[in-house]
Design a protein around this motif. Structure first.
Motif, mmCIF file in Angstrom:
data_model
loop_
_atom_site.group_PDB
_atom_site.id
_atom_site.type_symbol
_atom_site.label_atom_id
_atom_site.label_comp_id
_atom_site.label_asym_id
_atom_site.label_seq_id
_atom_site.Cartn_x
_atom_site.Cartn_y
_atom_site.Cartn_z
ATOM 1 N N LYS A 1 0.825 -1.208 0.000
ATOM 2 C CA LYS A 1 0.000 0.000 0.000
ATOM 3 C C LYS A 1 0.859 1.258 0.000
ATOM 4 C CE LYS A 1 -4.310 -1.312 -0.042
ATOM 5 N NZ LYS A 1 -5.198 -0.914 -1.141
ATOM 6 N N HIS A 2 1.977 1.207 0.742
ATOM 7 C CA HIS A 2 2.843 2.382 0.820
ATOM 8 C C HIS A 2 3.465 2.717 -0.525
ATOM 9 C CE1 HIS A 2 2.255 2.873 4.974
ATOM 10 N NE2 HIS A 2 3.066 1.919 5.414
ATOM 11 N N LYS A 3 3.594 1.718 -1.407
ATOM 12 C CA LYS A 3 4.227 1.935 -2.705
ATOM 13 C C LYS A 3 3.253 2.510 -3.730
ATOM 14 C CE LYS A 3 7.564 -1.828 -2.139
ATOM 15 N NZ LYS A 3 8.013 -3.138 -2.668
ATOM 16 N N GLU A 4 1.960 2.464 -3.436
ATOM 17 C CA GLU A 4 0.971 2.930 -4.393
ATOM 18 C C GLU A 4 0.764 4.433 -4.283
ATOM 19 O OE1 GLU A 4 -2.582 0.745 -3.763
ATOM 20 O OE2 GLU A 4 -1.743 -1.161 -4.439
ATOM 21 N N SER A 5 0.316 5.038 -5.371
ATOM 22 C CA SER A 5 -0.069 6.439 -5.326
ATOM 23 C C SER A 5 -1.290 6.596 -4.423
ATOM 24 C CB SER A 5 -0.411 6.947 -6.737
ATOM 25 O OG SER A 5 0.704 6.806 -7.587
ATOM 26 N N VAL A 6 -1.330 7.674 -3.667
ATOM 27 C CA VAL A 6 -2.468 7.893 -2.768
ATOM 28 C C VAL A 6 -3.737 8.159 -3.572
ATOM 29 C CG1 VAL A 6 -3.375 9.357 -0.943
ATOM 30 C CG2 VAL A 6 -0.944 8.770 -0.971
ATOM 31 N N GLU A 7 -3.625 8.986 -4.613
ATOM 32 C CA GLU A 7 -4.784 9.330 -5.419
ATOM 33 C C GLU A 7 -4.822 8.466 -6.684
ATOM 34 O OE1 GLU A 7 -7.082 11.358 -4.464
ATOM 35 O OE2 GLU A 7 -6.006 12.012 -2.660
ATOM 36 N N LEU A 8 -6.032 8.168 -7.120
ATOM 37 C CA LEU A 8 -6.186 7.437 -8.371
ATOM 38 C C LEU A 8 -5.721 8.313 -9.530
ATOM 39 C CD1 LEU A 8 -9.677 5.723 -8.020
ATOM 40 C CD2 LEU A 8 -7.460 4.646 -7.905
ATOM 41 N N THR A 9 -5.057 7.706 -10.484
ATOM 42 C CA THR A 9 -4.630 8.446 -11.663
ATOM 43 C C THR A 9 -5.687 8.298 -12.755
ATOM 44 O OG1 THR A 9 -3.526 6.599 -12.740
ATOM 45 C CG2 THR A 9 -2.257 7.818 -11.103
ATOM 46 N N SER A 10 -5.555 9.110 -13.780
ATOM 47 C CA SER A 10 -6.503 9.027 -14.899
ATOM 48 C C SER A 10 -5.894 8.289 -16.082
ATOM 49 C CB SER A 10 -6.928 10.429 -15.334
ATOM 50 O OG SER A 10 -5.781 11.175 -15.704
ATOM 51 N N THR A 11 -4.775 7.589 -15.852
ATOM 52 C CA THR A 11 -4.108 6.878 -16.933
ATOM 53 C C THR A 11 -5.036 5.832 -17.546
ATOM 54 O OG1 THR A 11 -2.022 7.119 -15.738
ATOM 55 C CG2 THR A 11 -2.076 5.512 -17.527
ATOM 56 N N GLU A 12 -5.110 5.843 -18.871
ATOM 57 C CA GLU A 12 -5.899 4.823 -19.551
ATOM 58 C C GLU A 12 -5.161 3.497 -19.451
ATOM 59 O OE1 GLU A 12 -7.683 3.756 -23.979
ATOM 60 O OE2 GLU A 12 -6.491 5.545 -23.645
ATOM 61 N N LEU A 13 -5.880 2.459 -19.018
ATOM 62 C CA LEU A 13 -5.227 1.179 -18.791
ATOM 63 C C LEU A 13 -5.169 0.385 -20.093
ATOM 64 C CD1 LEU A 13 -6.637 0.169 -15.324
ATOM 65 C CD2 LEU A 13 -4.543 1.349 -15.904
ATOM 66 N N ASN A 14 -4.144 0.639 -20.883
ATOM 67 C CA ASN A 14 -3.941 -0.153 -22.078
ATOM 68 C C ASN A 14 -2.479 -0.558 -22.126
ATOM 69 O OD1 ASN A 14 -2.537 2.128 -22.922
ATOM 70 N ND2 ASN A 14 -4.296 2.947 -24.023
ATOM 71 N N LEU A 15 -2.105 -1.287 -23.160
ATOM 72 C CA LEU A 15 -0.748 -1.814 -23.215
ATOM 73 C C LEU A 15 0.293 -0.714 -23.355
ATOM 74 C CD1 LEU A 15 -1.296 -5.006 -25.382
ATOM 75 C CD2 LEU A 15 -1.249 -4.773 -22.905
ATOM 76 N N LEU A 16 -0.052 0.357 -24.065
ATOM 77 C CA LEU A 16 0.892 1.461 -24.179
ATOM 78 C C LEU A 16 1.086 2.177 -22.845
ATOM 79 C CD1 LEU A 16 0.133 3.020 -27.678
ATOM 80 C CD2 LEU A 16 2.234 1.919 -26.924
ATOM 81 N N ALA A 17 0.038 2.200 -22.006
ATOM 82 C CA ALA A 17 0.187 2.801 -20.685
ATOM 83 C C ALA A 17 1.171 1.996 -19.842
ATOM 84 C CB ALA A 17 -1.174 2.863 -19.982
ATOM 85 N N ILE A 18 1.146 0.676 -19.994
ATOM 86 C CA ILE A 18 2.099 -0.163 -19.271
ATOM 87 C C ILE A 18 3.508 0.071 -19.798
ATOM 88 C CG2 ILE A 18 2.778 -2.560 -18.827
ATOM 89 C CD1 ILE A 18 -0.187 -3.265 -18.841
ATOM 90 N N ARG A 19 3.651 0.215 -21.113
ATOM 91 C CA ARG A 19 4.971 0.524 -21.667
ATOM 92 C C ARG A 19 5.444 1.908 -21.191
ATOM 93 N NH1 ARG A 19 6.912 -3.063 -25.602
ATOM 94 N NH2 ARG A 19 8.695 -1.680 -25.864
ATOM 95 N N ARG A 20 4.526 2.855 -21.116
ATOM 96 C CA ARG A 20 4.887 4.197 -20.647
ATOM 97 C C ARG A 20 5.431 4.122 -19.223
ATOM 98 N NH1 ARG A 20 6.586 8.345 -22.646
ATOM 99 N NH2 ARG A 20 4.992 8.254 -24.253
ATOM 100 N N TRP A 21 4.750 3.340 -18.378
ATOM 101 C CA TRP A 21 5.221 3.217 -16.996
ATOM 102 C C TRP A 21 6.620 2.603 -16.979
ATOM 103 C CZ3 TRP A 21 7.172 -0.349 -13.735
ATOM 104 C CH2 TRP A 21 7.245 0.021 -12.385
ATOM 105 N N HIS A 22 6.824 1.560 -17.762
ATOM 106 C CA HIS A 22 8.131 0.903 -17.810
ATOM 107 C C HIS A 22 9.211 1.871 -18.296
ATOM 108 C CE1 HIS A 22 11.218 -1.354 -20.161
ATOM 109 N NE2 HIS A 22 11.260 -2.077 -19.058
#
Length: 462
Positions: free
Chosen positions: A127-148
């Protein structure tokens, strides 16, 4: 609390209360693991209602019976009335504490308690590693690549944790199991335990598995349980909180051949020549499920798995993979490629080129309400030698929509793709729906944009 009224209720419902008390005390006498299995199978209604009600009235000073009584009266909750009577008149709090202490003295319970404590510690740390607020990031494969792309160190830590598993460190396996527990319903968790229980003689789950007619009962039960119980909302919520471990895990599975690596780890953990029969049973089923899930859910190909078997010597793992590949149905059709815009460009020029590309977008006035500017930009990059590989227009279009989400880039791209193909073709044979005027205009703009992009990299270009 009106104790006289509660006594009157108990007398008026003595048969209901007697059965509640009998069922509850029978459950309290059972081992921990059997309680969990019963809860998962829906065979412990009294215990389930007790757990739910106790959670609602638990305080620092113990159980708030007055609060439970108020709930019972307000909602006419029979189970709450029964628990009130048990706590108030039958020394129920003492009985519950004694049962817990007695269970703690049973053999093998320490492992269960330790596992629960490990899960609680994992839950808090995660839980401590997660962002406190929800983000508006669209959950698609490119979003996962963006995070990486933006978090190389977190992904490196994830890979290091996986590598430690080869040396006997169980953290990676334990973390993934804990994530499954969080994302599965109670029935799903019960299903997982039933699968494990069916491997060991001496219980009803094992006997039921022997009576099944198919050759691989565990494989089917594992696959069915995961397909039916996995809570997609839970996965989405975790990713929306930008959970670093989950992002790493999904990137690993989808883009870094994670399922292939997982099968290798399982084979080296459970399918060694010296492994016991039960370890091999678990290992075989897990590899079978991973192969099926990889092809059905993650679009792996049978060819990828065949490459793995070619590197293996004769043995248990090779046999399991080859046999499973004969059963699963391969996928047909084009496999989509998901690449970020930054990953398509030479790394040393990424900041300069992305800034220059955005400038072209901002200055462009739409012609015929189309996104033809994208065709011109991509053609300019290709003709200028400003990409680090061969990519299709479709891949570029998706990357532009992800990178520049504030711009109204359409999802469809057939016309723009046709214009791009016509611009870069060496001859004049192209889609008949594209006019000569469109092609000439496209080649003119492409040459202009190519010059601007090259000038951005090297201002000395005239």
């Amino acid at each position: 609390m009106d104790e006289k009224a509660l006594l009157d209720w108990k007398e008026a419902n003595k048969e209901v209360y007697s059965k509640f008390k009998q069922d509850l005390e029978e459950q309290l006498l059972k081992p921990y693991h059997q309680n969990i299995l019963d809860l998962g199978d829906g065979n412990a209604e009294s215990l389930q209602s007790v757990i739910t009600n106790l959670e609602a009235i638990l305080s620092e000073d113990g159980f708030d019976v007055d609060k439970l009584y108020a709930k019972a009266v307000e909602s006419d909750d029979v189970s709450a009335f029964c628990l009130c009577c048990y706590l108030q008149f039958d020394d129920g709090a003492y009985q519950l504490v004694q049962a817990i202490e007695e269970k703690a003295r049973k053999p093998d319970v320490k492992e269960i308690i330790d596992a629960v404590q490990d899960f609680k510690q994992f839950y808090v740390q995660n839980k401590h590693k997660e962002s406190v607020e929800l983000t508006s990031t669209e959950l698609n494969l490119l979003a996962i690549r963006r995070w990486h792309y933006d978090h190389p160190q977190e992904y490196a830590d994830f890979i290091a944790l996986f590598q430690k598993a080869y040396d006997g460190d169980m953290t990676f396996i334990q973390n993934n199991f804990f994530f499954l527990i969080e994302m599965l319903s109670l029935n799903g968790v019960g299903g997982m335990m039933n699968v494990v229980a069916s491997l060991f003689p001496g219980n009803k789950h094992y006997e039921q598995s022997l009576m099944r007619t198919d050759d691989n009962p565990l494989k089917g039960r594992l696959a069915e349980m995961l397909d039916s119980s996995l809570n997609n909302d839970a996965v989405r919520k975790r990713l929306l909180h930008e959970n670093p471990y989950l992002f790493s895990l999904y990137y690993w599975i989808i883009f870094d051949n994670g399922y292939l690596h997982a099968a290798d780890l399982i084979s080296q953990t459970f399918l060694k020549p010296e492994s016991t029969y039960w370890e091999k049973q678990i290992g075989r089923r897990c590899v079978e499920v991973i192969i099926g899930a990889s092809i059905d859910k993650a679009r792996y190909s049978k060819a990828q798995w065949k490459e793995v078997t070619q590197k293996l010597e004769k043995g248990e793992t090779k046999q399991v993979i080859e046999a499973t590949l004969l059963e699963v149905q391969g996928r047909r059709g084009r496999k989509s490629t998901f690449v970020l815009l930054e990953e398509m460009l030479p790394s040393e020029y990424v900041p300069i080129l992305t800034t220059a590309i955005e400038k072209e977008l901002s200055e462009w006035k739409k012609v015929d309400d189309t996104d033809t500017i994208l065709a011109y930009i991509f053609a300019a990059l290709v003709k200028g030698g400003l990409t680090n590989g061969d990519y299709s227009y479709r891949t570029f279009h998706a990357a532009m929509r992800e990178k520049f989400s504030d711009y109204p880039i359409k999802q469809g791209y057939d016309l723009v793709e046709a214009i791009y193909s016509a611009i870069i073709s060496e001859d004049f044979e192209y889609n008949i729906n594209i006019s000569d005027k469109q092609v000439k205009r496209g080649r003119k703009y492409t040459a202009y944009i190519k010059h601007r992009l090259l000038s951005a990299i090297n201002p000395n270009i005239a």
